[in-house]
Design a protein around this motif. Structure first.
Motif, PDB file in Angstrom:
ATOM      1  N   MET A   1     -56.210 -11.885 -16.500  1.00 10.30           N
ATOM      2  CA  MET A   1     -57.120 -12.831 -15.867  1.00 10.30           C
ATOM      3  C   MET A   1     -56.747 -14.268 -16.246  1.00 10.30           C
ATOM      4  O   MET A   1     -56.090 -14.492 -17.266  1.00 10.30           O
ATOM      5  CB  MET A   1     -58.556 -12.537 -16.301  1.00 10.30           C
TER       6      MET A   1
ATOM      7  N   ILE B   1     -54.610  -5.681 -16.048  1.00 12.80           N
ATOM      8  CA  ILE B   1     -54.998  -6.821 -15.221  1.00 12.80           C
ATOM      9  C   ILE B   1     -55.126  -8.031 -16.127  1.00 12.80           C
ATOM     10  O   ILE B   1     -55.890  -8.011 -17.093  1.00 12.80           O
ATOM     11  CB  ILE B   1     -56.328  -6.539 -14.498  1.00 12.80           C
TER      12      ILE B   1
ATOM     13  N   ILE C   1     -51.494  -7.922 -11.721  1.00 14.46           N
ATOM     14  CA  ILE C   1     -51.827  -6.518 -11.956  1.00 14.46           C
ATOM     15  C   ILE C   1     -50.497  -5.812 -12.206  1.00 14.46           C
ATOM     16  O   ILE C   1     -49.634  -5.801 -11.330  1.00 14.46           O
ATOM     17  CB  ILE C   1     -52.526  -5.889 -10.736  1.00 14.46           C
TER      18      ILE C   1
ATOM     19  N   ILE D   1     -58.033 -13.109 -10.986  1.00 13.75           N
ATOM     20  CA  ILE D   1     -56.896 -12.256 -11.327  1.00 13.75           C
ATOM     21  C   ILE D   1     -55.592 -13.032 -11.184  1.00 13.75           C
ATOM     22  O   ILE D   1     -55.354 -13.663 -10.160  1.00 13.75           O
ATOM     23  CB  ILE D   1     -56.851 -11.003 -10.425  1.00 13.75           C
TER      24      ILE D   1
END
Length: 89
Positions: free
Chosen positions: A56, A54, A20, A17
């Protein structure tokens, strides 16, 4: 590998990640549309309203129906549990 629950039993790798964020702003909406156009969008909302986006490290963008704060808290709680496990060893 640490996994974070992003709602409805869906999990993502915590190590991958980047961020967010909330889907409200125009730049985030552009990121979502670019990911959709390039086939890198993963919709994990199950038809509900998108509340967290989110991003990545692979370039994938994941849509979640739970609040960004909730995902972040799960991320932090997961880290805290891992630190406790490391101290026990």
């Amino acid at each position: 590998m640490k996994l974070i629950n992003i709602g409805f039993g869906n999990m993502v790798s915590a190590n991958r990640i980047i961020t967010i964020v909330s889907p409200e702003s125009a730049p985030i909406k552009r990121i979502i549309q670019d990911a959709r156009d390039s086939g890198l969008l993963i919709d994990a909302t199950y038809g509900r309203r998108t509340r967290a986006v989110i991003v990545m490290d692979s370039g994938h963008v994941i849509l979640s129906a739970i609040q960004p704060e909730t995902v972040a808290n799960r991320f932090v709680q997961n880290d805290d549990l891992d630190e406790e496990d490391d101290q026990d060893e």
